[in-house]
Design a protein around this motif. Structure first.
Motif, PDB file in Angstrom:
ATOM      1  N   ARG A  27       4.342   9.225 -10.178  1.00  0.00           N
ATOM      2  CA  ARG A  27       4.657  10.177  -8.319  1.00  0.00           C
ATOM      3  C   ARG A  27       5.086   9.405  -7.879  1.00  0.00           C
ATOM      4  O   ARG A  27       6.120   8.091  -8.361  1.00  0.00           O
ATOM      5  CB  ARG A  27       2.692   9.576  -8.451  1.00  0.00           C
ATOM      6  CG  ARG A  27       1.527  10.397  -8.891  1.00  0.00           C
ATOM      7  CD  ARG A  27       0.483  10.627  -8.166  1.00  0.00           C
ATOM      8  NE  ARG A  27       0.297  11.598  -6.829  1.00  0.00           N
ATOM      9  CZ  ARG A  27       0.566  12.570  -6.300  1.00  0.00           C
ATOM     10  NH1 ARG A  27      -0.080  13.468  -8.055  1.00  0.00           N
ATOM     11  NH2 ARG A  27       0.626  13.477  -5.405  1.00  0.00           N
TER      12      ARG A  27
ATOM     13  N   PHE B 261       7.007  14.771   1.327  1.00  0.00           N
ATOM     14  CA  PHE B 261       5.638  14.250   0.216  1.00  0.00           C
ATOM     15  C   PHE B 261       4.715  15.493   0.631  1.00  0.00           C
ATOM     16  O   PHE B 261       4.773  15.982   1.408  1.00  0.00           O
ATOM     17  CB  PHE B 261       5.299  12.737   0.710  1.00  0.00           C
ATOM     18  CG  PHE B 261       5.879  11.733   0.583  1.00  0.00           C
ATOM     19  CD1 PHE B 261       6.216  11.121  -0.555  1.00  0.00           C
ATOM     20  CD2 PHE B 261       7.110  11.361   1.764  1.00  0.00           C
ATOM     21  CE1 PHE B 261       7.513  10.058  -1.620  1.00  0.00           C
ATOM     22  CE2 PHE B 261       7.485   9.953   0.919  1.00  0.00           C
ATOM     23  CZ  PHE B 261       7.758   9.625  -0.728  1.00  0.00           C
TER      24      PHE B 261
ATOM     25  N   ILE C 234       5.866   2.963   0.146  1.00  0.00           N
ATOM     26  CA  ILE C 234       5.071   2.323   0.436  1.00  0.00           C
ATOM     27  C   ILE C 234       5.616   0.921   1.086  1.00  0.00           C
ATOM     28  O   ILE C 234       6.727   1.028   1.698  1.00  0.00           O
ATOM     29  CB  ILE C 234       5.058   0.989  -1.097  1.00  0.00           C
ATOM     30  CG1 ILE C 234       6.477   0.932  -1.665  1.00  0.00           C
ATOM     31  CG2 ILE C 234       4.482   1.961  -2.731  1.00  0.00           C
ATOM     32  CD1 ILE C 234       7.009  -0.405  -2.839  1.00  0.00           C
TER      33      ILE C 234
ATOM     34  N   ARG D  10       2.825   7.838   1.635  1.00  0.00           N
ATOM     35  CA  ARG D  10       2.963   8.947   1.114  1.00  0.00           C
ATOM     36  C   ARG D  10       3.054   8.665  -0.492  1.00  0.00           C
ATOM     37  O   ARG D  10       3.865   8.134  -1.090  1.00  0.00           O
ATOM     38  CB  ARG D  10       4.181   9.339   1.860  1.00  0.00           C
ATOM     39  CG  ARG D  10       3.666   9.691   3.504  1.00  0.00           C
ATOM     40  CD  ARG D  10       2.832  10.909   4.127  1.00  0.00           C
ATOM     41  NE  ARG D  10       3.062  11.076   5.442  1.00  0.00           N
ATOM     42  CZ  ARG D  10       2.497  10.140   5.952  1.00  0.00           C
ATOM     43  NH1 ARG D  10       1.902   9.416   5.638  1.00  0.00           N
ATOM     44  NH2 ARG D  10       2.191  10.595   7.370  1.00  0.00           N
ATOM     45  N   GLN D  11       2.671   9.730  -0.845  1.00  0.00           N
ATOM     46  CA  GLN D  11       3.060  10.340  -2.382  1.00  0.00           C
ATOM     47  C   GLN D  11       3.518  11.904  -3.093  1.00  0.00           C
ATOM     48  O   GLN D  11       2.701  12.853  -2.265  1.00  0.00           O
ATOM     49  CB  GLN D  11       2.347   9.240  -3.591  1.00  0.00           C
ATOM     50  CG  GLN D  11       0.511  10.018  -2.959  1.00  0.00           C
ATOM     51  CD  GLN D  11      -0.336   8.990  -3.582  1.00  0.00           C
ATOM     52  OE1 GLN D  11       0.149   9.156  -5.103  1.00  0.00           O
ATOM     53  NE2 GLN D  11      -1.468   8.684  -3.685  1.00  0.00           N
ATOM     54  N   ARG D  12       4.656  12.308  -3.774  1.00  0.00           N
ATOM     55  CA  ARG D  12       4.522  13.205  -4.283  1.00  0.00           C
ATOM     56  C   ARG D  12       4.527  13.480  -6.014  1.00  0.00           C
ATOM     57  O   ARG D  12       4.468  12.373  -6.442  1.00  0.00           O
ATOM     58  CB  ARG D  12       5.845  13.485  -3.695  1.00  0.00           C
ATOM     59  CG  ARG D  12       6.805  12.557  -3.913  1.00  0.00           C
ATOM     60  CD  ARG D  12       8.476  13.776  -3.915  1.00  0.00           C
ATOM     61  NE  ARG D  12       8.867  14.989  -4.239  1.00  0.00           N
ATOM     62  CZ  ARG D  12       9.806  15.439  -3.577  1.00  0.00           C
ATOM     63  NH1 ARG D  12      10.173  15.222  -3.047  1.00  0.00           N
ATOM     64  NH2 ARG D  12      10.073  17.134  -4.496  1.00  0.00           N
TER      65      ARG D  12
ATOM     66  N   CYS E 165       6.670   7.152  -4.703  1.00  0.00           N
ATOM     67  CA  CYS E 165       5.561   6.864  -3.737  1.00  0.00           C
ATOM     68  C   CYS E 165       6.529   5.681  -2.674  1.00  0.00           C
ATOM     69  O   CYS E 165       7.497   5.883  -2.849  1.00  0.00           O
ATOM     70  CB  CYS E 165       4.329   5.458  -3.795  1.00  0.00           C
ATOM     71  SG  CYS E 165       3.562   6.219  -5.829  1.00  0.00           S
TER      72      CYS E 165
ATOM     73  N   ARG F 136       0.759  -1.095   0.104  1.00  0.00           N
ATOM     74  CA  ARG F 136      -0.011  -0.210   0.324  1.00  0.00           C
ATOM     75  C   ARG F 136       0.967   1.959  -0.010  1.00  0.00           C
ATOM     76  O   ARG F 136       2.041   0.709   0.453  1.00  0.00           O
ATOM     77  CB  ARG F 136      -0.732  -0.161   1.361  1.00  0.00           C
ATOM     78  CG  ARG F 136      -0.016  -0.060   2.603  1.00  0.00           C
ATOM     79  CD  ARG F 136      -1.181   0.091   3.861  1.00  0.00           C
ATOM     80  NE  ARG F 136      -0.315   0.342   4.503  1.00  0.00           N
ATOM     81  CZ  ARG F 136      -0.953   1.047   5.516  1.00  0.00           C
ATOM     82  NH1 ARG F 136      -0.914   2.195   5.459  1.00  0.00           N
ATOM     83  NH2 ARG F 136      -0.108   0.516   6.842  1.00  0.00           N
ATOM     84  N   VAL F 137       0.250   1.925  -0.635  1.00  0.00           N
ATOM     85  CA  VAL F 137       1.265   3.894  -0.494  1.00  0.00           C
ATOM     86  C   VAL F 137       0.801   4.531   0.352  1.00  0.00           C
ATOM     87  O   VAL F 137      -0.728   4.945   0.894  1.00  0.00           O
ATOM     88  CB  VAL F 137       1.176   4.168  -2.109  1.00  0.00           C
ATOM     89  CG1 VAL F 137       1.711   6.232  -1.657  1.00  0.00           C
ATOM     90  CG2 VAL F 137       0.577   3.593  -3.157  1.00  0.00           C
TER      91      VAL F 137
END
Length: 301
Positions: free
Chosen positions: A273, A301, A277, A163-165, A275, A160-161
């Motif tokens: 993006r 992020f 994970i 944080r992402q930017r 990520c 699962r992700v």
């Protein structure tokens, strides 16, 4: 039979699952294939179920194998959670954090996040492994790494992700290259007229470029292919053509004017993006939670 991640039978069983064949697992483990076969047979006899089915020169896991693998992962997570809680009694003076990071992200990650973490928690042993997006997903899913920081990682139900930017892909070239004079954002079809360097097939970046090319109905024919960022940058620095990377991957070269980055008019590349994970169902250790806090504090992020 007591099952656990440290079992020799399970060690070889998981090696076979990672490599796809008994012979490959034997080579990776530096033992004879017969040793692997005996351990797998012993494990199947102890559990009373078949775990592997032969397919051509390789093997595929049975449904029972998936259950055994999931059990081992949960046991490993439980063991690590216990160690993490014990480390908390020592004020996070101990612990271990294993992270797989994409090559194009490692400099920004080190400078913005990891150096600060190591300064604050010198007793925590940190392992950083460089790998592609697919490698990060597999390592996190198999609990070989606690976290993965990857560019455009492939979707997986096992991770699962958290944080992402945004990490748009740009056209990267020398300042005096002809493509640098085109008005931005550059249409991807216009770039197909120039020699280009692409990431190797199977990497997350190459998959992204292929998807973007399909959207625009073109085919990019690379003059140069590499599975790491450094050769792609060298290709562009030499003025040989255009490559496709995030601006973060070439930040030093951009700062000194040795390369330029031009945005590309393509929805896939504009919305890509980076990520962070972790395995689905896994809980962050205290060290992992502290690292995540630094991510947030620094605005990574």
């Amino acid at each position: 039979m007591p099952l656990g991640p440290g079992s020799k039978q399970l060690f070889y069983f998981m090696a076979v699952l990672r490599t796809g064949s008994i012979r490959a697992a034997a080579e990776a483990s530096n033992v004879e294939p017969s040793v692997i076969s005996r351990q797998i047979a012993s494990l199947e006899a102890d559990l009373g179920v078949p775990l592997l089915e032969r397919r051509g020169r390789g093997v595929v896991p049975t449904e029972a194998a998936g259950l055994v693998l999931a059990y081992c992962q949960e046991r490993r997570s439980g063991d690590e959670a216990l160690r993490a809680r014990l480390a908390e009694l020592d004020g996070l003076g101990r612990g271990h954090l294993h992270i797989m990071v994409g090559e194009g992200l490692v400099d920004a990650f080190m400078d913005s996040v990891l150096i600060a973490f190591c300064e604050r928690h010198p007793g925590v042993e940190v392992t950083v492994e460089i790998g592609g997006a697919g490698d990060a997903v597999r390592s996190v899913a198999e609990d070989r790494c606690h976290l993965g920081l990857a560019f455009a990682p492939p979707a997986s139900a096992a991770v699962r992700v958290i944080r992402q930017r945004p990490q748009p892909v740009h056209a990267i070239m020398a300042p005096d290259h002809a493509a640098a004079d085109l008005p931005a954002p550059l249409p991807l079809p216009a770039l197909a007229a120039f020699a280009c360097a692409l990431a190797a097939p199977g990497t997350g970046l190459r998959t992204l470029i292929q998807t973007a090319s399909d959207v625009d109905g073109i085919e990019l024919r690379p003059a140069f292919v590499a599975n790491t960022v450094a050769p792609l940058k060298r290709f562009a620095l030499a003025g040989l053509g255009v490559t496709f990377l995030s601006a973060h991957a070439v930040a030093p070269e951009l700062a000194f004017g040795r390369l330029v980055a031009r945005p590309i008019a393509n929805s896939i590349l504009e919305t890509s993006r980076a990520c962070l994970i972790m395995r689905d169902g896994r809980s962050l250790s205290r060290a992992g939670a502290r690292l995540l806090q630094i991510f947030d504090d620094t605005g990574f992020f």
